[in-house]
Motif scaffolding. Sequence first.
Motif, mmCIF file in Angstrom:
data_model
loop_
_atom_site.group_PDB
_atom_site.id
_atom_site.type_symbol
_atom_site.label_atom_id
_atom_site.label_comp_id
_atom_site.label_asym_id
_atom_site.label_seq_id
_atom_site.Cartn_x
_atom_site.Cartn_y
_atom_site.Cartn_z
ATOM 1 N N ILE A 66 1.355 -6.947 -8.536
ATOM 2 C CA ILE A 66 2.020 -6.523 -7.293
ATOM 3 C C ILE A 66 3.417 -5.989 -7.582
ATOM 4 O O ILE A 66 3.808 -4.929 -7.068
ATOM 5 N N LEU A 67 4.179 -6.697 -8.390
ATOM 6 C CA LEU A 67 5.557 -6.286 -8.676
ATOM 7 C C LEU A 67 5.609 -4.990 -9.483
ATOM 8 O O LEU A 67 6.467 -4.132 -9.239
ATOM 9 N N GLU A 68 4.711 -4.836 -10.426
ATOM 10 C CA GLU A 68 4.667 -3.591 -11.201
ATOM 11 C C GLU A 68 4.298 -2.412 -10.297
ATOM 12 O O GLU A 68 4.843 -1.313 -10.439
ATOM 13 N N ALA A 69 3.375 -2.647 -9.383
ATOM 14 C CA ALA A 69 2.998 -1.604 -8.424
ATOM 15 C C ALA A 69 4.184 -1.258 -7.533
ATOM 16 O O ALA A 69 4.460 -0.080 -7.257
ATOM 17 N N ALA A 70 4.892 -2.275 -7.072
ATOM 18 C CA ALA A 70 6.061 -2.053 -6.207
ATOM 19 C C ALA A 70 7.118 -1.238 -6.928
ATOM 20 O O ALA A 70 7.718 -0.321 -6.347
ATOM 21 N N MET A 71 7.360 -1.556 -8.202
ATOM 22 C CA MET A 71 8.381 -0.830 -8.962
ATOM 23 C C MET A 71 8.017 0.636 -9.102
ATOM 24 O O MET A 71 8.882 1.519 -8.995
ATOM 25 N N ARG A 72 6.754 0.921 -9.317
ATOM 26 C CA ARG A 72 6.317 2.316 -9.425
ATOM 27 C C ARG A 72 6.546 3.059 -8.116
ATOM 28 O O ARG A 72 6.980 4.221 -8.111
ATOM 29 N N VAL A 73 6.257 2.400 -7.008
ATOM 30 C CA VAL A 73 6.453 3.025 -5.698
ATOM 31 C C VAL A 73 7.938 3.259 -5.436
ATOM 32 O O VAL A 73 8.330 4.334 -4.960
ATOM 33 N N VAL A 82 9.764 2.817 1.619
ATOM 34 C CA VAL A 82 8.618 2.096 1.043
ATOM 35 C C VAL A 82 8.111 1.046 2.025
ATOM 36 O O VAL A 82 8.898 0.293 2.614
ATOM 37 N N THR A 83 6.799 0.978 2.177
ATOM 38 C CA THR A 83 6.182 0.007 3.087
ATOM 39 C C THR A 83 5.258 -0.920 2.299
ATOM 40 O O THR A 83 4.885 -0.636 1.154
ATOM 41 N N MET A 84 4.887 -2.010 2.923
ATOM 42 C CA MET A 84 3.929 -2.918 2.305
ATOM 43 C C MET A 84 2.595 -2.204 2.065
ATOM 44 O O MET A 84 1.899 -2.458 1.081
ATOM 45 N N LYS A 85 2.252 -1.290 2.972
ATOM 46 C CA LYS A 85 1.010 -0.535 2.831
ATOM 47 C C LYS A 85 1.028 0.282 1.544
ATOM 48 O O LYS A 85 0.007 0.388 0.849
ATOM 49 N N LYS A 89 -1.649 -0.337 -1.576
ATOM 50 C CA LYS A 89 -2.469 0.766 -2.089
ATOM 51 C C LYS A 89 -2.243 0.961 -3.581
ATOM 52 O O LYS A 89 -3.197 1.145 -4.345
ATOM 53 N N GLU A 90 -1.011 0.911 -3.998
ATOM 54 C CA GLU A 90 -0.675 1.119 -5.411
ATOM 55 C C GLU A 90 -1.220 -0.010 -6.285
ATOM 56 O O GLU A 90 -1.635 0.227 -7.429
ATOM 57 N N SER A 91 -1.228 -1.221 -5.771
ATOM 58 C CA SER A 91 -1.661 -2.383 -6.559
ATOM 59 C C SER A 91 -3.172 -2.430 -6.755
ATOM 60 O O SER A 91 -3.666 -3.027 -7.719
ATOM 61 N N GLY A 92 -3.904 -1.827 -5.818
ATOM 62 C CA GLY A 92 -5.355 -1.882 -5.891
ATOM 63 C C GLY A 92 -5.923 -3.193 -5.375
ATOM 64 O O GLY A 92 -7.130 -3.427 -5.463
ATOM 65 N N LEU A 93 -5.064 -4.044 -4.842
ATOM 66 C CA LEU A 93 -5.506 -5.328 -4.293
ATOM 67 C C LEU A 93 -5.739 -5.206 -2.793
ATOM 68 O O LEU A 93 -5.333 -4.221 -2.173
ATOM 69 N N SER A 94 -6.359 -6.213 -2.231
ATOM 70 C CA SER A 94 -6.580 -6.215 -0.791
ATOM 71 C C SER A 94 -5.280 -6.559 -0.070
ATOM 72 O O SER A 94 -4.332 -7.077 -0.684
ATOM 73 N N GLN A 95 -5.242 -6.278 1.215
ATOM 74 C CA GLN A 95 -4.053 -6.612 2.006
ATOM 75 C C GLN A 95 -3.771 -8.111 1.957
ATOM 76 O O GLN A 95 -2.630 -8.532 1.757
ATOM 77 N N GLY A 96 -4.819 -8.901 2.117
ATOM 78 C CA GLY A 96 -4.657 -10.346 2.054
ATOM 79 C C GLY A 96 -4.219 -10.809 0.681
ATOM 80 O O GLY A 96 -3.452 -11.777 0.561
ATOM 81 N N GLY A 97 -4.698 -10.107 -0.345
ATOM 82 C CA GLY A 97 -4.347 -10.476 -1.711
ATOM 83 C C GLY A 97 -2.871 -10.280 -2.013
ATOM 84 O O GLY A 97 -2.311 -10.984 -2.847
#
Length: 285
Positions: A66-73, A82-85, A89-97
């Motif tokens: 999640i954090l690596e995905a956030a940094m890329r965004v 930047v939004t949680m959405k 999407k960038e992380s490839g995980l589910s919203q709940g995940g």
Amino acid sequence: MYEKNVNFTIQNILTIKNNYNNIYFTNKNDIYVVFIFLLIFQIEVTIKKTMPKVNQEYFENKKRIILEAAMRVFQRKPAYSVTMKDIIKESGLSQGGVYKYYSNIDKIVVSLLNTSDIPVNPKELLNIYEDDPEKAIFELFDAFRQFFFITAKEFGKMMFELQAFFFNNKERLQTFKDNINKNLILNYWFVELLIFIDEKIDEKYFKPIIKPHDIYMQMIVAVSGIGNELILNKYYDLDRKLYYYKGEEDKKDLDVDLDSLIDTLYKTLLLLLGSQNVHKYSFKN
């Protein structure tokens, strides 16, 4: 394996039931209450034993994704947009995940910053070189340069673009301060440095040529300016040229040389403090 456990459980419960038939109860319904309670308890134990155990490494890996995905965004988009959405999407995980670990952007920002490893503590560093104040300040500036301006520079863009949101929301800002590693806070470094300088002024080691308050403010503004210049130079396509009135041919590039900027700041501080050892240490090779 699961079937064996279930069979074993049933045998245990039947044995318990048969044994309880020989026990005297004041109310016959009591035996059924006890039986049901034991049945539920035994089933819960069996389920826990048969469920796969998820270790701490699994959770840490999810957070890392999640954090690596956030940094890329944050590197691609303006941080304030930047939004949680986007991160989901960038992380490839589910919203709940994702929401299982981070409920909002601020928590992700704090976690990103707290992943930074600061090898030194400012107060401890100053104490090591207490008998050589110029060296103490030099080492502090060097540690500051290494961490804030080099190692953690990738966070600069994110915080540069988010600071307006934090400054305009006192509650949000306070929550951020309460959860961030204090070694990551610029003010903490300055407080320790200013306390150290005050002590050396009281000991008559430093004899400032102007009011200490003015020296401190000049230094704080200068450090903030250096940080902004580094961010602007790296992440934004701006015209970084100095124009003279003589004509277009006299324009000069404004190169951002971190070592030169820090060296100038360090020597300026020592000069204003009335130091006799201004050139003893230098950031320039």
